[in-house]
Enzyme design. Structure first.
Site, PDB file in Angstrom:
ATOM      1  N   HIS A   1       4.344  -3.997  -1.362  1.00 14.90           N
ATOM      2  CA  HIS A   1       4.574  -2.593  -1.727  1.00 14.90           C
ATOM      3  C   HIS A   1       3.491  -2.098  -2.699  1.00 14.90           C
ATOM      4  O   HIS A   1       2.834  -1.075  -2.448  1.00 14.90           O
ATOM      5  CB  HIS A   1       5.954  -2.467  -2.374  1.00 14.90           C
ATOM      6  CG  HIS A   1       6.292  -1.100  -2.872  1.00 14.90           C
ATOM      7  ND1 HIS A   1       7.114  -0.239  -2.182  1.00 14.90           N
ATOM      8  CD2 HIS A   1       5.918  -0.433  -3.997  1.00 14.90           C
ATOM      9  CE1 HIS A   1       7.232   0.896  -2.860  1.00 14.90           C
ATOM     10  NE2 HIS A   1       6.510   0.804  -3.970  1.00 14.90           N
ATOM     11  N   GLU A   2       3.294  -2.835  -3.791  1.00 16.64           N
ATOM     12  CA  GLU A   2       2.299  -2.411  -4.783  1.00 16.64           C
ATOM     13  C   GLU A   2       0.877  -2.493  -4.235  1.00 16.64           C
ATOM     14  O   GLU A   2       0.012  -1.698  -4.618  1.00 16.64           O
ATOM     15  CB  GLU A   2       2.432  -3.245  -6.065  1.00 16.64           C
ATOM     16  CG  GLU A   2       3.788  -3.133  -6.760  1.00 16.64           C
ATOM     17  CD  GLU A   2       4.199  -1.721  -7.108  1.00 16.64           C
ATOM     18  OE1 GLU A   2       3.310  -0.847  -7.206  1.00 16.64           O
ATOM     19  OE2 GLU A   2       5.408  -1.475  -7.273  1.00 16.64           O
ATOM     20  N   HIS A  14      -4.235   2.318  -1.263  1.00 16.17           N
ATOM     21  CA  HIS A  14      -4.297   3.775  -1.171  1.00 16.17           C
ATOM     22  C   HIS A  14      -5.268   4.312  -2.221  1.00 16.17           C
ATOM     23  O   HIS A  14      -6.144   5.139  -1.935  1.00 16.17           O
ATOM     24  CB  HIS A  14      -2.901   4.355  -1.372  1.00 16.17           C
ATOM     25  CG  HIS A  14      -2.762   5.799  -1.037  1.00 16.17           C
ATOM     26  ND1 HIS A  14      -1.588   6.498  -1.215  1.00 16.17           N
ATOM     27  CD2 HIS A  14      -3.644   6.710  -0.536  1.00 16.17           C
ATOM     28  CE1 HIS A  14      -1.760   7.747  -0.836  1.00 16.17           C
ATOM     29  NE2 HIS A  14      -3.003   7.908  -0.420  1.00 16.17           N
ATOM     30  N   HIS A  74       0.075   0.753  -2.657  1.00 11.77           N
ATOM     31  CA  HIS A  74      -0.404   1.727  -3.640  1.00 11.77           C
ATOM     32  C   HIS A  74      -1.864   1.465  -3.999  1.00 11.77           C
ATOM     33  O   HIS A  74      -2.693   2.377  -4.067  1.00 11.77           O
ATOM     34  CB  HIS A  74       0.429   1.636  -4.923  1.00 11.77           C
ATOM     35  CG  HIS A  74       1.793   2.206  -4.833  1.00 11.77           C
ATOM     36  ND1 HIS A  74       2.045   3.481  -4.386  1.00 11.77           N
ATOM     37  CD2 HIS A  74       3.006   1.681  -5.158  1.00 11.77           C
ATOM     38  CE1 HIS A  74       3.342   3.722  -4.442  1.00 11.77           C
ATOM     39  NE2 HIS A  74       3.948   2.645  -4.897  1.00 11.77           N
TER      40      HIS A  74
END
Length: 602
Positions: A392-393, A399, A396
């Site tokens: 998940h991180e 991105h 980020h």
């Protein structure tokens, strides 16, 4: 007597498991030099006041000076914040963070004249600037984004007053952070192996997954004993924050604090309201899943501390951090060689602070500035949930990396609204990877259970938070005092409505609101749920082996703030003004719930 397991001191954590912040500032002297440069640049910026109407060239010079100052400040702030997060009880970095917060307020006050002066320029005059100075066109989307809020910007004097008071107005959130992360003292409890462990927010999450019900119950009851003890203090901090937020919204001529928050990202309130409406229309799916949990666990009464333990018993999948790194690369390989090369870079260059230590900020996040690595903070445990957190991180962080390497500084960040989409797409890709590579029915059941729990936590739970957040703002706006009893009573009833009659209405859960840091983030949590819905569609498109779909996804990662968030998502393949993307997500939940029921029946 069993020896109590305590968290290591920061100095005891192996270097390779810490992030490398020396790449930002190698020494304290370097930080102080950069700090001084920000102070000087902020003082020098005064020379541009009153010049925006002096033509295109003057406007460009002032704009570039402001962005440069903002860029310098960003690096100083990120460094101080991350050093403080390493050990929130470290007085040196508490003081450093306090200095930077004051600097942030001072700089904001010195920049406050810019936007009112910009908005004083007639649209026709701005248009003539673009004609006269071609270099200004590189900033046109940014300027348009600022001017769209023309009706909500105050006078120069008023903006300066608010900016100068930002650290004072933000005191309630700061008090919550210190109290929650540093000052609360939790008791020692027993884990699944019979060892005594010091309870913390991070340890609590793992203990709730324990197969021994007594472990879950003790952790649950002991944690909330502490929060109940301080409920009035937490009510005071949250109430003050809500009052500040409502005050600001009213001052800026918004109908509500919700509208004010969503407007910052150019998101209509209808997107928020559609989420809450659609989730409430699909609560029966959650009730069905909760009822299944009660049946499989074979308990007469299902409690909230039973909501996180795996239905299939002891976790069949555990991972060391090294194993998790390998699986992260394999699961995300569908995004292409370039993407995985960047992930390898994150691991190799110490972008990640891995393990928990005494005083370390709880939870996980991806952070950084345009001119730093997109760092990740973890509090690693060898669980499947932590593998998902890492993926998940990493979503980020990738991105951020794609955006910052493909956009100029003025567009080198992205809206909070689209931020959770990249991270949750990664989670969906990991789930599909595990379902494709794990053939053992028990393992598949465990993965499906984890997906359903993740959906419950991301879509249902975050929307529940969103409802609560909207309600406390509405109550305050109606002059209703936000006492601990009022908030606890409402939260208890809201929780019961979401989870249904199959779960007991434990008195402890009424205080859950008091420990949620996101309630200080101003209507942030709904984006986890909308992000999950959008990610379901995007992950499906990436996995359909159509290169154009993967390319569209990567273009979304590269877009930054070069276009409005809803426009960026539409180009990526998701129309978030329509509830269809949410219904698709609920369809996947329903299918996987049916598959889990079938596997468990065997």
């Amino acid at each position: 007597m069993s020896e109590v397991t305590r968290l290591p001191k920061r100095s005891e954590v192996p270097l390779e498991l810490t992030w490398d912040l020396t790449k930002i500032f190698a020494t304290d002297a370097e930080f102080e030099e950069a700090f001084g440069q920000v102070v000087k640049a902020a003082e020098d910026f005064e020379q541009y006041k009153g010049t925006l109407e002096n033509g295109a060239q003057a406007f460009l010079v002032a704009l570039m000076a402001m962005l440069k100052l903002d860029r310098q400040l960003e690096v100083v702030y990120v460094y101080a914040s991350m050093k403080n997060d390493e050990d929130t009880a470290n007085a040196k970095y508490q003081a450093l963070m306090a200095r930077v917060q004051k600097l942030l307020a001072d700089v904001s006050a010195k920049l406050a004249w810019f936007q009112p002066e910009l908005l004083a320029l007639a649209p026709e005059k701005l248009a003539s600037y673009y004609q006269a100075e071609s270099r200004l066109n590189a900033y046109k989307t940014l300027v348009n984004d600022w001017t769209r809020l023309r009706a909500h910007v105050l006078s120069e004097k008023e903006e300066a007053l608010l900016a100068g008071a930002s650290d004072i107005l933000g005191a309630s959130a700061n008090v919550f952070e210190v109290l929650n992360n540093a000052d609360l003292k939790f008791p020692v409890v027993t884990d699944g192996s019979g060892s005594k462990v010091e309870l913390s927010n991070g340890v609590y999450g793992k203990l709730l997954e324990a197969t021994e019900r007594s472990v879950r119950r003790e952790a649950f009851e002991q944690l909330y004993t502490v929060y109940k003890q301080f409920r009035h203090t937490f009510a005071a901090t949250l109430s003050a924050h809500v009052r500040k937020h409502n005050f600001s919204a009213k001052l800026r001529n918004y109908q509500s604090a919700k509208e004010a928050s969503l407007a910052q990202n150019n998101i209509p309130v209808a997107v928020y309201d559609t989420l809450v409406k659609t989730v409430n229309e699909n609560l029966e799916l959650l009730h069905d899943y909760v009822a299944l949990r009660k049946d499989i666990l074979r308990v007469d009464e299902l409690h909230m501390y039973d909501m996180y333990t795996p239905l299939t018993g002891e976790p069949t999948l555990t991972f060391t951090y090294e194993q998790a790194k390998k699986m992260t690369l394999e699961a995300l390989s569908v995004l292409g060689e370039e993407y995985t090369t960047y992930v390898e870079k994150a691991f190799a260059e110490r972008w990640i602070d891995v393990v928990a230590n005494a005083g370390k900020r709880s939870g996980a996040y991806s952070g950084g500035a345009y001119d730093t690595a997109p760092y990740i903070l973890l509090n690693w445990q060898d669980t499947l949930d932590n593998l998902f957190t890492l993926v998940h991180e990493m979503g980020h962080t990738m991105h951020s990396y794609y955006t910052r390497t493909n956009q100029p500084y003025q567009y080198g960040d992205y809206s909070i609204f689209v931020a959770e989409i990249a991270s949750t797409t990664n989670e969906n890709l990991l789930t599909q990877y595990l379902l494709e590579t794990q053939t053992d029915p028990k393992v598949r059941a465990y993965v499906l259970n984890h997906y359903l729990d993740g959906f419950k936590g991301t879509v249902y739970r975050q929307t529940q938070f969103a409802e609560f957040e909207a309600w406390i703002h509405e109550q305050d706006a109606s002059q209703v005092p936000l006492t601990a009893d009022l908030m606890s009573d409402f939260y208890s009833k809201l929780n019961q409505r979401y989870y249904g009659d199959a779960v007991e209405n434990d008195p402890e859960i009424a205080y859950e609101w008091s420990r949620i840091p996101h309630f200080y983030y101003n209507f942030y949590v709904y984006q986890y749920a909308t992000g999950f819905g959008a990610a379901s569609t995007l992950a499906e498109r990436v996995l359909d082996e159509e290169p154009a779909h993967t390319e569209a996804y990567l273009n979304y990662l590269k877009a930054g703030s070069s276009a409005a968030p809803l426009e960026v998502m539409k180009k990526a393949g998701v129309d978030m003004t329509d509830s269809q993307y949410l219904e698709k997500a609920f369809g996947i939940f329903k299918e996987r719930l049916a598959e889990l029921k079938e596997l468990l029946a065997k």
